[in-house]
Design an enzyme around this catalytic site. Sequence first.
Site, PDB file in Angstrom:
ATOM      1  N   HIS A 109       1.188  56.658 -14.517  1.00  0.00           N
ATOM      2  CA  HIS A 109       0.408  56.414 -13.294  1.00  0.00           C
ATOM      3  C   HIS A 109      -0.446  55.180 -13.549  1.00  0.00           C
ATOM      4  O   HIS A 109      -1.448  55.252 -14.265  1.00  0.00           O
ATOM      5  CB  HIS A 109      -0.447  57.655 -13.008  1.00  0.00           C
TER       6      HIS A 109
ATOM      7  N   SER B 240      -1.831  65.844 -17.134  1.00  0.00           N
ATOM      8  CA  SER B 240      -2.445  64.565 -17.498  1.00  0.00           C
ATOM      9  C   SER B 240      -3.182  64.719 -18.814  1.00  0.00           C
ATOM     10  O   SER B 240      -3.956  65.665 -19.004  1.00  0.00           O
ATOM     11  CB  SER B 240      -3.449  64.158 -16.417  1.00  0.00           C
TER      12      SER B 240
ATOM     13  N   ASP C 141      -2.254  58.363 -17.550  1.00  0.00           N
ATOM     14  CA  ASP C 141      -3.136  57.606 -16.653  1.00  0.00           C
ATOM     15  C   ASP C 141      -3.523  56.289 -17.302  1.00  0.00           C
ATOM     16  O   ASP C 141      -4.316  56.257 -18.242  1.00  0.00           O
ATOM     17  CB  ASP C 141      -4.396  58.428 -16.359  1.00  0.00           C
TER      18      ASP C 141
ATOM     19  N   MET D  62      -5.470  52.923 -17.028  1.00  0.00           N
ATOM     20  CA  MET D  62      -6.581  52.329 -16.265  1.00  0.00           C
ATOM     21  C   MET D  62      -7.046  51.056 -16.944  1.00  0.00           C
ATOM     22  O   MET D  62      -7.147  50.998 -18.177  1.00  0.00           O
ATOM     23  CB  MET D  62      -7.749  53.304 -16.187  1.00  0.00           C
TER      24      MET D  62
ATOM     25  N   ASP E  42      -2.588  64.555  -7.260  1.00  0.00           N
ATOM     26  CA  ASP E  42      -3.264  64.257  -8.529  1.00  0.00           C
ATOM     27  C   ASP E  42      -4.768  64.267  -8.308  1.00  0.00           C
ATOM     28  O   ASP E  42      -5.299  63.471  -7.527  1.00  0.00           O
ATOM     29  CB  ASP E  42      -2.797  62.876  -9.009  1.00  0.00           C
ATOM     30  N   GLY E  43      -5.429  65.182  -9.027  1.00  0.00           N
ATOM     31  CA  GLY E  43      -6.891  65.247  -8.968  1.00  0.00           C
ATOM     32  C   GLY E  43      -7.379  66.613  -8.569  1.00  0.00           C
ATOM     33  O   GLY E  43      -7.104  67.081  -7.459  1.00  0.00           O
ATOM     34  N   GLY E  44      -8.047  67.278  -9.512  1.00  0.00           N
ATOM     35  CA  GLY E  44      -8.676  68.560  -9.202  1.00  0.00           C
ATOM     36  C   GLY E  44      -7.705  69.711  -9.012  1.00  0.00           C
ATOM     37  O   GLY E  44      -8.041  70.723  -8.406  1.00  0.00           O
TER      38      GLY E  44
ATOM     39  N   MET F 278      -3.025  52.647 -12.813  1.00  0.00           N
ATOM     40  CA  MET F 278      -4.218  52.308 -12.015  1.00  0.00           C
ATOM     41  C   MET F 278      -4.737  50.979 -12.534  1.00  0.00           C
ATOM     42  O   MET F 278      -5.777  50.906 -13.194  1.00  0.00           O
ATOM     43  CB  MET F 278      -5.256  53.432 -12.138  1.00  0.00           C
TER      44      MET F 278
ATOM     45  N   GLY G  10      -9.800  57.222 -11.273  1.00  0.00           N
ATOM     46  CA  GLY G  10     -10.732  56.685 -12.268  1.00  0.00           C
ATOM     47  C   GLY G  10     -11.148  57.692 -13.322  1.00  0.00           C
ATOM     48  O   GLY G  10     -11.285  57.331 -14.485  1.00  0.00           O
ATOM     49  N   PHE G  11     -11.326  58.931 -12.914  1.00  0.00           N
ATOM     50  CA  PHE G  11     -11.856  59.914 -13.864  1.00  0.00           C
ATOM     51  C   PHE G  11     -11.226  61.285 -13.652  1.00  0.00           C
ATOM     52  O   PHE G  11     -10.883  61.641 -12.524  1.00  0.00           O
ATOM     53  CB  PHE G  11     -13.381  60.040 -13.704  1.00  0.00           C
ATOM     54  N   GLY G  12     -11.116  62.024 -14.749  1.00  0.00           N
ATOM     55  CA  GLY G  12     -10.701  63.414 -14.659  1.00  0.00           C
ATOM     56  C   GLY G  12     -11.889  64.287 -14.295  1.00  0.00           C
ATOM     57  O   GLY G  12     -13.030  63.810 -14.255  1.00  0.00           O
ATOM     58  N   GLY G  13     -11.618  65.528 -14.001  1.00  0.00           N
ATOM     59  CA  GLY G  13     -12.686  66.503 -13.799  1.00  0.00           C
ATOM     60  C   GLY G  13     -13.418  66.420 -12.475  1.00  0.00           C
ATOM     61  O   GLY G  13     -14.486  67.021 -12.312  1.00  0.00           O
TER      62      GLY G  13
ATOM     63  N   MET H 250      -3.360  60.832  -3.851  1.00  0.00           N
ATOM     64  CA  MET H 250      -4.527  61.109  -4.703  1.00  0.00           C
ATOM     65  C   MET H 250      -5.426  62.129  -4.008  1.00  0.00           C
ATOM     66  O   MET H 250      -5.775  61.964  -2.836  1.00  0.00           O
ATOM     67  CB  MET H 250      -5.318  59.830  -4.977  1.00  0.00           C
TER      68      MET H 250
ATOM     69  N   GLY I 153      -5.183  67.802 -15.153  1.00  0.00           N
ATOM     70  CA  GLY I 153      -5.759  67.287 -16.390  1.00  0.00           C
ATOM     71  C   GLY I 153      -6.745  68.251 -17.003  1.00  0.00           C
ATOM     72  O   GLY I 153      -6.427  68.976 -17.955  1.00  0.00           O
ATOM     73  N   SER I 154      -7.937  68.310 -16.428  1.00  0.00           N
ATOM     74  CA  SER I 154      -8.962  69.120 -17.086  1.00  0.00           C
ATOM     75  C   SER I 154      -8.653  70.610 -17.036  1.00  0.00           C
ATOM     76  O   SER I 154      -8.977  71.324 -17.989  1.00  0.00           O
ATOM     77  CB  SER I 154     -10.352  68.808 -16.532  1.00  0.00           C
TER      78      SER I 154
ATOM     79  N   HIS J 257       1.891  63.204 -17.814  1.00  0.00           N
ATOM     80  CA  HIS J 257       1.315  62.213 -16.899  1.00  0.00           C
ATOM     81  C   HIS J 257       0.349  61.322 -17.681  1.00  0.00           C
ATOM     82  O   HIS J 257      -0.640  61.805 -18.247  1.00  0.00           O
ATOM     83  CB  HIS J 257       0.596  62.968 -15.784  1.00  0.00           C
TER      84      HIS J 257
HETATM   85  C1  DX5 Z   1      -7.597  60.334 -12.009  1.00  0.00           C
HETATM   86  C2  DX5 Z   1      -6.276  60.555 -12.696  1.00  0.00           C
HETATM   87  C3  DX5 Z   1      -5.841  61.956 -12.820  1.00  0.00           C
HETATM   88  C4  DX5 Z   1      -6.760  62.828 -13.641  1.00  0.00           C
HETATM   89  C5  DX5 Z   1      -6.567  64.232 -13.214  1.00  0.00           C
HETATM   90  O1  DX5 Z   1      -7.728  58.995 -11.751  1.00  0.00           O
HETATM   91  O2  DX5 Z   1      -5.248  59.875 -11.992  1.00  0.00           O
HETATM   92  O3  DX5 Z   1      -4.511  62.048 -13.303  1.00  0.00           O
HETATM   93  O4  DX5 Z   1      -6.489  62.755 -15.002  1.00  0.00           O
HETATM   94  O5  DX5 Z   1      -7.502  64.993 -13.889  1.00  0.00           O
HETATM   95  P1  DX5 Z   1      -8.098  66.322 -13.258  1.00  0.00           P
HETATM   96  O6  DX5 Z   1      -6.962  67.292 -13.144  1.00  0.00           O
HETATM   97  O7  DX5 Z   1      -9.138  66.726 -14.221  1.00  0.00           O
HETATM   98  O8  DX5 Z   1      -8.642  65.977 -11.899  1.00  0.00           O
HETATM   99 ZN    ZN Z   2      -3.177  60.295 -12.579  1.00  0.00          ZN
END
Ligand code: DX5
Ligand code: ZN
Length: 223
Positions: free
Chosen positions: A67, A10, A36, A38, A174-176, A69, A143-146, A138, A196-197, A34
């Site tokens: 993706h 991402s 995102d 939003m 997806d996420g973490g 959102m 909503g947010f990375g990290g 999910m 992502g992060s 990927h």
């Molecule tokens: C969150 C996104 C993810 C996010 C993942 O809403 O859909 O794709 O970027 O980022 P990390 O890997 O940092 O959780």
């Molecule tokens: Zn995503």
Amino acid sequence: MSDHIRITPSILNADFSRLDEEIARIASVSDFIHLDVMDNIFVPNFTFDFDAALKIIKSSPTPIDAHLMVADVDQIAIQYAEVGAASVTIHAEATSDISSTLKGIRSHGARAALAVKPSTSIESYSEFVDRVDMFLIMTVEPGFGGQKFMESMMDKVRTTKKLIGSRPIWLQVDGGISLETIEIAVEAGADTFVSGSAVFKAEDPAKMVIALRERAHSAKLHL
Ligand code: DX5
Ligand code: ZN
């Protein structure tokens, strides 16, 4: 690249001011990029409007996994497929006509995917199993990375894996996702990983993508 494990980094936590370069750093080692999207309505954050996303879809050397959102996703999802996103994911919570939207996405040659937020059960959507190319579970609140990986979602991943059975449907989380969490997700049945992060905070993002893939492969071998 493996048929069984896909890494889809991402770019949410990449440097948006030089996105082309950021994508170029990971393009050759990634299965998809990927994206995102939003809208600040479906989730409390805004990333790209359609025009900005379109530029990325057109310029990326690696296929785009969009993706979405966004609220009222049905029409726009089909437009993403029309302009060349290789895979388009809609949220079950944001659509009013899952079947025809998935069908519309596929009609433009894109893969159609259905996502659920952490509080949404997959059982409610099992009837769509023959209409999707991928499920996205999910593992954070969208909503947010990290954010921290929600290990409690692994039951849902297992349930989805059972639902998929022998169908050639991909199972994305997806996420973490990081070197610390990817094995748990593989063990639960996921085969397609957004990160992502972990990727963009690494000193060498491409090396991290390769390391994630290797870790997922070895976890799969030990299943
Ligand atoms: C969150 C996104 C993810 C996010 C993942 O809403 O859909 O794709 O970027 O980022 P990390 O890997 O940092 O959780
Ligand atoms: Zn995503």
